[in-house]
Design a protein around this motif. Structure first.
Motif, PDB file in Angstrom:
ATOM      1  N   ARG A   1     -10.247  -2.454   1.355  1.00 45.50           N
ATOM      2  CA  ARG A   1     -10.794  -3.524   1.880  1.00 45.50           C
ATOM      3  C   ARG A   1     -10.998  -4.678   1.022  1.00 45.50           C
ATOM      4  O   ARG A   1     -10.713  -5.887   1.040  1.00 45.50           O
ATOM      5  N   ASN A   2     -11.332  -4.260  -0.259  1.00 47.09           N
ATOM      6  CA  ASN A   2     -11.649  -5.362  -1.287  1.00 47.09           C
ATOM      7  C   ASN A   2     -10.947  -4.761  -2.531  1.00 47.09           C
ATOM      8  O   ASN A   2     -11.701  -4.127  -3.465  1.00 47.09           O
ATOM      9  N   PRO A   3      -9.847  -5.532  -2.529  1.00 42.49           N
ATOM     10  CA  PRO A   3      -9.285  -5.336  -4.190  1.00 42.49           C
ATOM     11  C   PRO A   3     -10.049  -5.517  -5.170  1.00 42.49           C
ATOM     12  O   PRO A   3      -9.515  -4.963  -6.368  1.00 42.49           O
ATOM     13  N   ASN A   4     -10.986  -6.401  -5.273  1.00 44.49           N
ATOM     14  CA  ASN A   4     -11.781  -6.792  -6.451  1.00 44.49           C
ATOM     15  C   ASN A   4     -12.617  -5.443  -7.023  1.00 44.49           C
ATOM     16  O   ASN A   4     -13.062  -5.248  -8.050  1.00 44.49           O
TER      17      ASN A   4
ATOM     18  N   THR B   1      -4.769   4.656   2.091  1.00 51.69           N
ATOM     19  CA  THR B   1      -5.926   3.876   2.357  1.00 51.69           C
ATOM     20  C   THR B   1      -7.148   4.340   1.844  1.00 51.69           C
ATOM     21  O   THR B   1      -7.390   5.619   1.579  1.00 51.69           O
ATOM     22  N   GLY B   2      -8.061   3.467   1.629  1.00 50.85           N
ATOM     23  CA  GLY B   2      -9.453   3.824   1.194  1.00 50.85           C
ATOM     24  C   GLY B   2      -9.055   4.206  -0.357  1.00 50.85           C
ATOM     25  O   GLY B   2      -9.722   5.270  -1.035  1.00 50.85           O
ATOM     26  N   SER B   3      -8.397   3.593  -1.083  1.00 49.48           N
ATOM     27  CA  SER B   3      -8.008   4.139  -2.675  1.00 49.48           C
ATOM     28  C   SER B   3      -9.088   3.536  -3.644  1.00 49.48           C
ATOM     29  O   SER B   3      -8.763   3.698  -4.714  1.00 49.48           O
ATOM     30  N   SER B   4     -10.121   2.733  -3.326  1.00 50.48           N
ATOM     31  CA  SER B   4     -11.035   2.151  -4.228  1.00 50.48           C
ATOM     32  C   SER B   4     -11.795   3.383  -4.913  1.00 50.48           C
ATOM     33  O   SER B   4     -12.397   3.034  -6.002  1.00 50.48           O
TER      34      SER B   4
END
Length: 247
Positions: free
Chosen positions: A33-36, A7-10
């Motif tokens: 939360r936001n794959p963008n 989780t939290g991989s951005s």
């Protein structure tokens, strides 16, 4: 081939941990939360899935889409730095929603899957503030301390099902966005009465004697995920290791 969900991989620890596991031949489910905002390139062994750990429907959808996993890394978190007196309770609840209840919700959702396959590892990423609480981080420290107790209890509870629970305790990494991943400006949380007290603390943050690299955390998560002993805690980074030895 094993599969890890992070989780939290951005950015930060989550991003580096995803890269680390992928480089060692694992399948990686990188959630955010936001794959963008994803930096990682998708491939046969790396998938990016949207996930908000504060939303149970989002959790269920992500686990359904991911398919079977072997390791869950609860890394998603938000920070808050400032005087507790000036921190709105609404924001403190948001910190706990992600750092504490989000971890619990993810863990509760994955445990039936792990029990069904008679194996699995939950790695919860906390912080070195659980080793030595620091000033101006009371709410954040409380949210992480709760996960320390939760994981310790869980480790005993799940042992008979061949499921392991581990803790990774990162130190301070200037490259991460701790405090920036917050809806409130630090200046708003340091009233005039606290300015003199806070100034040398923030100066120490800017010039730490020892720090943690994102790769230190990835390596500690890897070690925790593959550890077959009863060891619970894995400090990550030179500063966290020093604090663990001193405590």
């Amino acid at each position: 081939m094993k599969t890890v969900m992070i989780t939290g991989s951005s950015s930060g620890y989550g991003l580096e941990t995803a890269r680390f596991f992928h480089s060692r031949g694992w399948k990686v489910v990188a959630t955010m939360r936001n794959p963008n905002k994803a930096i990682l390139p998708c491939s046969e062994r790396l998938r990016i899935i949207p996930l908000d750990v504060t939303d149970e429907r989002s959790i269920a959808a992500a686990l359904h889409e991911s398919g079977p996993i072997d390791v869950l890394v609860n890394n998603a978190g938000i920070g808050v730095v400032g005087a507790f007196e000036a921190t709105p309770m609404s924001h403190i609840r948001k910190v706990f929603d992600t750092n504490t209840f989000g971890v619990m919700a993810m863990t509760q959702a994955v445990l039936p899957l792990f029990r069904a396959q008679n194996s699995g590892v939950v790695v919860n990423v906390t912080s070195s503030v659980t080793l030595t609480p620091m000033p101006l981080a009371a709410a954040y420290t409380a949210s992480k301390m709760a996960i320390e107790g939760f994981t310790g209890s869980l480790a005993h509870e799940l042992a008979e099902f061949n499921i392991r629970a581990k803790l990774v305790q990162p130190g301070y990494a200037p490259t991460t966005r701790f405090g920036q991943n917050s809806e409130l400006n630090i200046d708003d949380l340091v009233p005039a009465a606290y300015k003199a007290f806070a100034q040398p603390i923030f100066a120490a943050f800017a010039n730490p004697a020892l720090t943690t690299r994102e790769s230190d955390v990835a390596e500690a998560v890897w070690a925790a995920a593959n550890d077959l002993s009863g060891r619970l805690r894995f400090p990550a980074g030179a500063d966290a290791v020093a604090l663990a030895r001193a405590s």
